[in-house]
Design a protein around this motif. Sequence first.
Motif, PDB file in Angstrom:
ATOM      1  N   THR A   1      46.030 -42.372 -31.841  1.00 44.37           N
ATOM      2  CA  THR A   1      46.580 -42.168 -33.183  1.00 44.37           C
ATOM      3  C   THR A   1      45.716 -42.738 -34.300  1.00 44.37           C
ATOM      4  O   THR A   1      45.876 -42.345 -35.457  1.00 44.37           O
ATOM      5  CB  THR A   1      47.963 -42.835 -33.293  1.00 44.37           C
ATOM      6  OG1 THR A   1      47.812 -44.265 -33.129  1.00 44.37           O
ATOM      7  CG2 THR A   1      48.915 -42.303 -32.228  1.00 44.37           C
TER       8      THR A   1
ATOM      9  N   GLU B   1      45.972 -45.871 -35.111  1.00 46.66           N
ATOM     10  CA  GLU B   1      46.715 -47.025 -35.631  1.00 46.66           C
ATOM     11  C   GLU B   1      45.952 -48.315 -35.326  1.00 46.66           C
ATOM     12  O   GLU B   1      45.479 -48.522 -34.201  1.00 46.66           O
ATOM     13  CB  GLU B   1      48.108 -47.096 -35.014  1.00 46.66           C
ATOM     14  CG  GLU B   1      49.018 -45.960 -35.425  1.00 46.66           C
ATOM     15  CD  GLU B   1      50.379 -46.062 -34.760  1.00 46.66           C
ATOM     16  OE1 GLU B   1      50.555 -46.929 -33.868  1.00 46.66           O
ATOM     17  OE2 GLU B   1      51.275 -45.270 -35.117  1.00 46.66           O
TER      18      GLU B   1
ATOM     19  N   GLN C   1      51.776 -47.667 -41.767  1.00 45.09           N
ATOM     20  CA  GLN C   1      52.542 -46.701 -40.976  1.00 45.09           C
ATOM     21  C   GLN C   1      53.453 -45.871 -41.857  1.00 45.09           C
ATOM     22  O   GLN C   1      53.557 -44.656 -41.700  1.00 45.09           O
ATOM     23  CB  GLN C   1      53.359 -47.444 -39.923  1.00 45.09           C
ATOM     24  CG  GLN C   1      54.105 -46.550 -38.952  1.00 45.09           C
ATOM     25  CD  GLN C   1      54.844 -47.382 -37.915  1.00 45.09           C
ATOM     26  OE1 GLN C   1      55.927 -47.908 -38.187  1.00 45.09           O
ATOM     27  NE2 GLN C   1      54.246 -47.535 -36.747  1.00 45.09           N
ATOM     28  N   SER C   2      54.133 -46.535 -42.823  1.00 47.72           N
ATOM     29  CA  SER C   2      55.055 -45.807 -43.688  1.00 47.72           C
ATOM     30  C   SER C   2      55.263 -46.555 -44.995  1.00 47.72           C
ATOM     31  O   SER C   2      55.067 -47.774 -45.077  1.00 47.72           O
ATOM     32  CB  SER C   2      56.405 -45.575 -42.990  1.00 47.72           C
ATOM     33  OG  SER C   2      56.971 -46.807 -42.569  1.00 47.72           O
TER      34      SER C   2
ATOM     35  N   SER D   1      57.289 -41.919 -47.300  1.00 50.13           N
ATOM     36  CA  SER D   1      56.213 -41.165 -46.658  1.00 50.13           C
ATOM     37  C   SER D   1      55.798 -41.870 -45.384  1.00 50.13           C
ATOM     38  O   SER D   1      56.040 -43.072 -45.211  1.00 50.13           O
ATOM     39  CB  SER D   1      55.009 -41.010 -47.591  1.00 50.13           C
ATOM     40  OG  SER D   1      54.431 -42.266 -47.878  1.00 50.13           O
ATOM     41  N   GLU D   2      55.174 -41.122 -44.487  1.00 54.48           N
ATOM     42  CA  GLU D   2      54.709 -41.656 -43.209  1.00 54.48           C
ATOM     43  C   GLU D   2      53.286 -41.176 -42.968  1.00 54.48           C
ATOM     44  O   GLU D   2      52.947 -40.037 -43.285  1.00 54.48           O
ATOM     45  CB  GLU D   2      55.619 -41.185 -42.077  1.00 54.48           C
ATOM     46  CG  GLU D   2      55.224 -41.700 -40.702  1.00 54.48           C
ATOM     47  CD  GLU D   2      56.104 -41.143 -39.595  1.00 54.48           C
ATOM     48  OE1 GLU D   2      55.982 -41.607 -38.450  1.00 54.48           O
ATOM     49  OE2 GLU D   2      56.903 -40.225 -39.879  1.00 54.48           O
ATOM     50  N   THR D   3      52.456 -42.046 -42.419  1.00 51.73           N
ATOM     51  CA  THR D   3      51.084 -41.670 -42.092  1.00 51.73           C
ATOM     52  C   THR D   3      51.073 -40.933 -40.755  1.00 51.73           C
ATOM     53  O   THR D   3      51.463 -41.493 -39.732  1.00 51.73           O
ATOM     54  CB  THR D   3      50.168 -42.898 -42.015  1.00 51.73           C
ATOM     55  OG1 THR D   3      50.250 -43.623 -43.243  1.00 51.73           O
ATOM     56  CG2 THR D   3      48.730 -42.488 -41.777  1.00 51.73           C
ATOM     57  N   LYS D   4      50.628 -39.686 -40.784  1.00 56.58           N
ATOM     58  CA  LYS D   4      50.544 -38.892 -39.566  1.00 56.58           C
ATOM     59  C   LYS D   4      49.155 -39.072 -38.943  1.00 56.58           C
ATOM     60  O   LYS D   4      48.163 -39.166 -39.662  1.00 56.58           O
ATOM     61  CB  LYS D   4      50.760 -37.413 -39.877  1.00 56.58           C
ATOM     62  CG  LYS D   4      52.100 -37.102 -40.534  1.00 56.58           C
ATOM     63  CD  LYS D   4      53.261 -37.332 -39.597  1.00 56.58           C
ATOM     64  CE  LYS D   4      54.572 -36.863 -40.231  1.00 56.58           C
ATOM     65  NZ  LYS D   4      55.746 -37.130 -39.343  1.00 56.58           N
TER      66      LYS D   4
ATOM     67  N   GLU E   1      45.615 -38.324 -37.745  1.00 60.99           N
ATOM     68  CA  GLU E   1      44.720 -37.301 -38.274  1.00 60.99           C
ATOM     69  C   GLU E   1      43.344 -37.411 -37.618  1.00 60.99           C
ATOM     70  O   GLU E   1      42.792 -38.508 -37.514  1.00 60.99           O
ATOM     71  CB  GLU E   1      44.587 -37.469 -39.790  1.00 60.99           C
ATOM     72  CG  GLU E   1      43.703 -36.446 -40.461  1.00 60.99           C
ATOM     73  CD  GLU E   1      43.628 -36.664 -41.962  1.00 60.99           C
ATOM     74  OE1 GLU E   1      42.708 -36.112 -42.601  1.00 60.99           O
ATOM     75  OE2 GLU E   1      44.484 -37.402 -42.506  1.00 60.99           O
TER      76      GLU E   1
END
Length: 484
Positions: A165, A167, A366-367, A377-380, A382
């Motif tokens: 991800t 992260e 993360q959000s 909002s949320e981090t998708k 990428e």
Amino acid sequence: MNQPIRRLSTLVAVMFVLLLGASTWIQVLGSQDINDRPGNRRTQLESYARERGQILLGGRAIASSSPTDDDLQWQRTYSDPQLYSHVTGWNSFTYGPGGGVEFAADGLLSGRDDRLFYDRLTSTIAGRTPKGASLELTIDPRVQRAADEALGDQRGAVVALDPRTGEILAMVSHPDFDPTPLVSHNTSTEKKAWEELNSDPSRPLVNRAISGNLYPPGSVFKIVTAAAAIEDGQWDENSSIPGPAVLDLPQTEVGLPNSHAGACGPNDMVTLAVAMQDSCNTAFGWLGMELGGDAVRDQAAKFGFGDDLEIPMNVTPSTVPDELSPPQEAQVGIGQYDVRVTPLQVAMVSAAVANDGVVMTPHLVQSVLGQDLSEISETKPEQLSKAMEPETADQLTDMMKLVVEQGTGTQAAVPGVSVAGKTGTAEHATDAPPHAWFTGFAPADNPKVAVAVVVEDGGREGNEAYGGSVAGPISSAVMKAALQ
């Protein structure tokens, strides 16, 4: 009207026009820039009139604001301040936000960001005082603490990523610092702390994980060189390549030696897999010249070298020099000469191998949460780039497993878990011990964490340091915490 009076009238008219233009620019066109300046006292007072958003880990605040009875109305506080100092940064009334998320996401935390318009509007309609957004981060507290404790009093940095991800699970830089005095409402306390931190020769305010002077990567860069070789199509993990005790270099009488005595294999030949396992300098120096500087640089770019990243803090781009001579190509092949990296970039290299050749964009937030902690909002996840084909990543994984199973990285092993990795011992000054590196991922067959560790000047082992013995155990501790 006589000539002198006409000239004076013209001058006065011009001055009025200039004054009107200047005041218009200041009030209309330049107002936002002025408001955004850290030293603007009116803007700072306005920001302290509303509660600043929290910085959260798993719903627990590591930075929050409490009401006070002084003019500033809100006091910023940090839990575990030194553990997360380079993650949070600080929000000083005198010096403004700085260091970490406090600076990079100031618009959200202060409530001024345009993305919060609807949240501000609903708060006003509901009769609530608007406040800043809160940020939920990707940091895993267990992994962060394991990295901090394992690095200990040594200077350096540790980064852990989820390769699937992007992260960021841990980001530690030592020396760290306590941001608490920087957010004091006592200006003399703020000033004293600011001057002491900025005059400290160990540079505690520098986040070594993503910025600073950057590091030579040494042999952890051999992952990039090996990827370039396999992607070129002429070599694979079983290819036999030269690995003499000393590699003759053109245009110079100085050869490139191995870090150990002797050749890397019988008859001065070695397979690419064994060259990785034993970190054979001469084999990778030879590959560097055979591939050429452009091919190695292009491969590094596919891993993210040269990219301007925001996590949301700005990340200093890692670099591979251009216009290389053959001896310099050999040095670049083993991660020396003027190759410079951040630990985050090195973690991204391992993460790409772990993720079938795909580099995910690293991120720390993360959000974004509103006043009621509802998600705005949320981090998708990428994709940043594709560094290599999956088949190349599979071969690199096999080679990196050998490093930990029976090569230079045995001290990075995790009991009961298959680990893939690479050690590095990077020379950086004639009168200083080398930096110690380790990078890798685990479990090798189903990766969940990728790690990069650098310990400056060999840490406690000094001139006797090797990447495997100094940085390897730190990586092991971080992986254990991530896999619990």
